[in-house]
Design a protein around this motif. Structure first.
Motif, PDB file in Angstrom:
ATOM      1  N   UNK A 202       6.061   3.144 -18.314  1.00 61.70           N
ATOM      2  CA  UNK A 202       6.205   4.588 -18.391  1.00 61.70           C
ATOM      3  C   UNK A 202       7.056   5.001 -17.201  1.00 61.70           C
ATOM      4  N   UNK A 203       8.017   5.848 -17.438  1.00 59.96           N
ATOM      5  CA  UNK A 203       8.888   6.289 -16.355  1.00 59.96           C
ATOM      6  C   UNK A 203       8.970   7.808 -16.375  1.00 59.96           C
ATOM      7  N   UNK A 204       8.468   8.412 -15.330  1.00 61.99           N
ATOM      8  CA  UNK A 204       8.543   9.864 -15.197  1.00 61.99           C
ATOM      9  C   UNK A 204       9.671  10.181 -14.229  1.00 61.99           C
ATOM     10  N   UNK A 205      10.666  10.850 -14.730  1.00 60.16           N
ATOM     11  CA  UNK A 205      11.903  11.035 -13.984  1.00 60.16           C
ATOM     12  C   UNK A 205      12.064  12.483 -13.555  1.00 60.16           C
ATOM     13  N   UNK A 206      12.339  12.698 -12.277  1.00 62.22           N
ATOM     14  CA  UNK A 206      12.706  14.020 -11.787  1.00 62.22           C
ATOM     15  C   UNK A 206      13.949  13.886 -10.925  1.00 62.22           C
ATOM     16  N   UNK A 207      14.578  15.005 -10.687  1.00 63.74           N
ATOM     17  CA  UNK A 207      15.665  15.046  -9.710  1.00 63.74           C
ATOM     18  C   UNK A 207      15.381  16.174  -8.752  1.00 63.74           C
ATOM     19  N   UNK A 208      15.738  15.971  -7.507  1.00 63.70           N
ATOM     20  CA  UNK A 208      15.521  17.006  -6.504  1.00 63.70           C
ATOM     21  C   UNK A 208      16.421  16.714  -5.314  1.00 63.70           C
ATOM     22  N   UNK A 226      18.592  13.313  -5.255  1.00 62.64           N
ATOM     23  CA  UNK A 226      17.995  12.007  -5.529  1.00 62.64           C
ATOM     24  C   UNK A 226      17.302  12.033  -6.881  1.00 62.64           C
ATOM     25  N   UNK A 227      17.228  10.868  -7.480  1.00 57.42           N
ATOM     26  CA  UNK A 227      16.384  10.677  -8.644  1.00 57.42           C
ATOM     27  C   UNK A 227      15.048  10.166  -8.146  1.00 57.42           C
ATOM     28  N   UNK A 228      13.997  10.756  -8.643  1.00 53.85           N
ATOM     29  CA  UNK A 228      12.644  10.404  -8.233  1.00 53.85           C
ATOM     30  C   UNK A 228      11.945   9.871  -9.486  1.00 53.85           C
ATOM     31  N   UNK A 229      11.721   8.575  -9.502  1.00 51.78           N
ATOM     32  CA  UNK A 229      11.158   7.938 -10.695  1.00 51.78           C
ATOM     33  C   UNK A 229       9.781   7.393 -10.388  1.00 51.78           C
ATOM     34  N   UNK A 230       8.803   7.890 -11.110  1.00 45.98           N
ATOM     35  CA  UNK A 230       7.459   7.363 -10.965  1.00 45.98           C
ATOM     36  C   UNK A 230       7.222   6.405 -12.127  1.00 45.98           C
ATOM     37  N   UNK A 231       7.180   5.133 -11.771  1.00 41.04           N
ATOM     38  CA  UNK A 231       7.157   4.066 -12.768  1.00 41.04           C
ATOM     39  C   UNK A 231       5.762   3.457 -12.858  1.00 41.04           C
ATOM     40  N   UNK A 232       5.263   3.271 -14.070  1.00 39.29           N
ATOM     41  CA  UNK A 232       3.970   2.626 -14.263  1.00 39.29           C
ATOM     42  C   UNK A 232       4.150   1.389 -15.127  1.00 39.29           C
ATOM     43  N   UNK A 233       3.643   0.263 -14.651  1.00 37.07           N
ATOM     44  CA  UNK A 233       3.677  -0.977 -15.431  1.00 37.07           C
ATOM     45  C   UNK A 233       2.365  -1.140 -16.183  1.00 37.07           C
ATOM     46  N   UNK A 234       2.465  -1.457 -17.474  1.00 38.90           N
ATOM     47  CA  UNK A 234       1.291  -1.524 -18.340  1.00 38.90           C
ATOM     48  C   UNK A 234       1.266  -2.900 -19.014  1.00 38.90           C
ATOM     49  N   UNK A 240      -2.792  -0.104 -16.995  1.00 37.48           N
ATOM     50  CA  UNK A 240      -1.791   0.055 -15.940  1.00 37.48           C
ATOM     51  C   UNK A 240      -2.173  -0.847 -14.768  1.00 37.48           C
ATOM     52  N   UNK A 241      -1.227  -1.597 -14.255  1.00 40.88           N
ATOM     53  CA  UNK A 241      -1.561  -2.528 -13.179  1.00 40.88           C
ATOM     54  C   UNK A 241      -0.688  -2.355 -11.948  1.00 40.88           C
ATOM     55  N   UNK A 242       0.216  -1.401 -12.015  1.00 43.34           N
ATOM     56  CA  UNK A 242       1.146  -1.260 -10.882  1.00 43.34           C
ATOM     57  C   UNK A 242       1.890   0.048 -11.042  1.00 43.34           C
ATOM     58  N   UNK A 243       2.062   0.775  -9.951  1.00 39.10           N
ATOM     59  CA  UNK A 243       2.844   2.009  -9.973  1.00 39.10           C
ATOM     60  C   UNK A 243       3.886   1.928  -8.868  1.00 39.10           C
ATOM     61  N   UNK A 244       5.106   2.263  -9.206  1.00 40.45           N
ATOM     62  CA  UNK A 244       6.165   2.262  -8.197  1.00 40.45           C
ATOM     63  C   UNK A 244       6.875   3.601  -8.202  1.00 40.45           C
ATOM     64  N   UNK A 245       7.077   4.126  -7.016  1.00 41.04           N
ATOM     65  CA  UNK A 245       7.909   5.332  -6.904  1.00 41.04           C
ATOM     66  C   UNK A 245       9.271   4.933  -6.364  1.00 41.04           C
ATOM     67  N   UNK A 246      10.289   5.163  -7.171  1.00 41.21           N
ATOM     68  CA  UNK A 246      11.661   4.909  -6.743  1.00 41.21           C
ATOM     69  C   UNK A 246      12.303   6.223  -6.314  1.00 41.21           C
ATOM     70  N   UNK A 247      12.986   6.192  -5.208  1.00 36.77           N
ATOM     71  CA  UNK A 247      13.819   7.321  -4.810  1.00 36.77           C
ATOM     72  C   UNK A 247      15.230   6.786  -4.674  1.00 36.77           C
ATOM     73  N   UNK A 248      16.124   7.345  -5.484  1.00 40.15           N
ATOM     74  CA  UNK A 248      17.455   6.756  -5.622  1.00 40.15           C
ATOM     75  C   UNK A 248      18.553   7.785  -5.343  1.00 40.15           C
TER      76      UNK A 248
END
Lengths: 263, 263
Positions: A202-208, A226-234, A240-248
Motif C-alpha cells: 500500500x502506498x499513500x502518496x502526498x506532496x508538500x 518533496x514526495x512523501x510516501x507512506x509505504x506498507x508491506x503486506x 502488514x509487516x513493515x512500514x517505510x516513510x520515503x521522503x523524495x
DNA sequence: GCCAGCAACTGGCTCAAGCCACTTCACTGG
DNA sequence: CCAGTGAAGTGGCTTGAGCCAGTTGCTGGC
C-alpha cells in the motif's frame, strides 16, 4: 497569486510580475535554454527600470515555480529538466530481486548512467510514530519497533530518505535488527525468510514543501517540493509487516505504478 | 536554504530566520494552534526589533513551508491541517461503480462531509501532446484524439483538473466525443460498452510547483505544490485506450494505492 | 612560471520609508 | 433601524540604500 493580485486594479501588471513574465517567456521560447545564465539582478533592474529588490522579487517568483536556481556569487541559471528517477511496484518484485543482483534503486539510477549509493545511517529500537503504529496493525502489546534510516544518493546528490519500521517481534534475532548490511537479495529477501513474503503493498502518496530539516538534509533547492510516501508491506496472509516513510526530492524522482483494477 | 546560509558565519542566525524559527516553534508547541492569527507584520517587526520587511521575509519562509497562509487585509493564519482527499486504484473499480451511484470522487468528498461538483468544461478534437501519444501506443495513423477537460470541486474550492485523451477511433460516435454527461456508471462504463473494460492502470506520479496558470486556475495558495499524475487506462487485451493527466492541489489531495507485488 | 592577493563581479540579506488595496467596525445621518 | 462613510488596521509591493559573502579573473611580485 490570484489573478486579482497580479494587477493593481488598472490593467497593468505589477513590476515584479512583469519582469517575471518576460523572463518566463524567454525561458519558454528557448531564448534562455536550460543551463543559461540570467542577467544579474542589477542588470535586470537597470534594463526594466525597477529597483534591484524588484528584480530580485521577480527572480524569486521564478525560483518558486522551480524554473531557475540561484548560485551565490555565480548567477541565476535556468534549471535543467533532468529526467526523473521513477520508482514503482517492481521495486519489490521477487524475480527482479533474483535476476539482477542490483537493488531496484541501484538499477534505476544505473539506467541513467549515474552512480548510486545507499547508506544505512542508523538502526535503533524505538516506539513507532502514531501513523506507523496504526498501519502495522492493532495489537500494540509489544509496540516497539526497529527503526532503520536509509539515505539514497545518485552521484553523491542526496535523492531520498527512507525510514523503515519493523515490529520487534519480527526483527528480533535477525540482521534486520542489527546490521546495516542486508546480504543477498536485500531487505525483502530477509522478510521472506522470516515468513513474510511481500505480496501486496500500500502506498499513500502526498506532496508538500520540505521542512527546514529536510531542505538542509537533502540539500533541496528553493521551490522544490518533496514526495512523501507512506509505504506498507503486506505478506501472503494479509499481515502488514513493515512500514517505510520515503521522503523524495520531487525534482529528481517520481513514481511509476502499474496495477490491476481489482474487483 | 543550506545550513551555511542560515548563519552569517558567526554563530548567530540571520534575523529573518530567527523570527521564522520563533514562530515555527510557537506553531509546533501549540501556542499558535491551527487557525490562530499571527501577530501583524508591524507588530512582529517591533517585537523583534527588525524592519517590517524582515518580519515579512520571516513570514514568507513559513508560507513557503506551507505552515501559514496570509489573507490580505485580515492577517496571517496558521494553516489548518485538513485531512487529505485520497484517490487510488478503487477509483476505477467495477463493483464500486455499480454499488454506489456515486463516482469515486463524489464518494471520497462526501466522506468528509463536503459537497462535490464536477464540471466538464470542454470537449474538443485535437492532436495529442507527445507524452500522451506515446502512451496511447505506436500507430499514429489517425493520431487525433478527443480531449475532455474536467474540473473537480469540493465545497466550491477547485481541487483538481483532469484532462482525458481518448483516441478518435474509440470515441467516435459515442457520447465520449460529444456530451459532458456520461450517464449511469460514468466514463468507464462507456469504455466497457465499447469493448474496453478497464483492467489495468498505470499511474506516473510527480510533484512540482504549479505553473502560473495552474496557480490562478486552481487558486492555489503560495507554497503549495501540485501532484501531477499521468494516468493510463489499459483494457483486458493490454491495449491502452485512454490517458488522463491529473493536476491536483497537494494540500487538499493525496493518493492511496494498494496493489499486488507481481512477479 | 607560479601563485598570492586584490578588484570586480555575482547573489543574500537587511533597513527605513512610502503608497496601495482589502477588511473591519464604529459612528454617523437619514 | 438602516445604509453609508470613513478611520484604523491588515497584508502587498516598491523604492533606494548599504553591507556581507561567494566567485572569478587579472595582476604584480616572487
Amino acid at each position: 497569486m490570484n489573478s486579482s493580485a497580479d494587477r493593481p486594479s488598472d490593467g497593468t501588471q505589477l513590476p515584479s510580475r512583469q519582469v517575471a513574465s518576460e523572463l518566463r517567456s524567454a525561458i519558454a521560447s528557448g531564448d534562455l535554454p536550460p543551463g543559461a545564465k540570467l542577467p544579474s539582478e542589477r542588470a535586470l533592474a537597470a534594463k526594466y527600470g525597477v529597483a534591484r529588490n524588484t528584480a530580485r522579487e521577480a527572480i524569486r517568483l521564478l525560483t518558486d515555480e522551480g524554473l531557475v536556481t540561484a548560485h551565490h556569487g555565480k548567477g541565476v541559471f535556468v534549471r535543467e529538466k533532468r529526467r526523473l528517477l521513477r520508482f514503482g511496484s517492481e521495486r519489490y518484485s521477487h524475480s527482479l530481486r533474483n535476476e539482477t543482483g542490483l537493488s531496484p534503486y541501484r538499477a534505476e539510477v544505473a539506467k541513467q548512467g549515474r552512480t548510486a549509493r545507499v547508506d544505512c545511517t542508523s538502526i535503533e529500537r524505538v516506539q513507532p510514530p502514531e501513523d506507523v503504529a496504526e498501519r502495522l496493525g492493532a495489537a500494540p502489546a509489544e509496540p516497539s519497533v526497529v527503526r532503520r534510516e536509509n539515505w539514497y544518493y545518485a552521484d553523491d546528490d542526496p535523492v531520498q530518505v527512507g525510514v523503515t519500521y519493523i515490529p520487534w517481534e519480527i526483527a528480533e534475532g535477525s540482521v534486520l535488527a542489527t546490521s546495516a548490511k542486508m546480504g543477498k537479495g536485500s531487505l525483502y529477501a530477509r522478510f521472506e525468510e522470516l515468513g513474510h513474503p511481500i505480496t501486496r503493498i500500500r502506498e499513500e502518496v502526498s506532496a508538500r514543501m520540505p521542512t527546514h530539516e529536510e531542505a538542509t538534509g537533502l540539500s533541496i533547492p528553493d521551490g522544490v517540493p518533496v514526495l512523501d510516501v507512506l509505504h506498507t508491506g503486506i505478506d501472503h496472509l494479509g499481515r502488514p509487516f513493515e512500514v517505510t516513510r520515503f521522503v523524495m526530492r520531487a525534482d529528481l524522482t517520481g513514481l511509476d505504478y502499474t496495477m490491476p483494477v481489482e474487483d
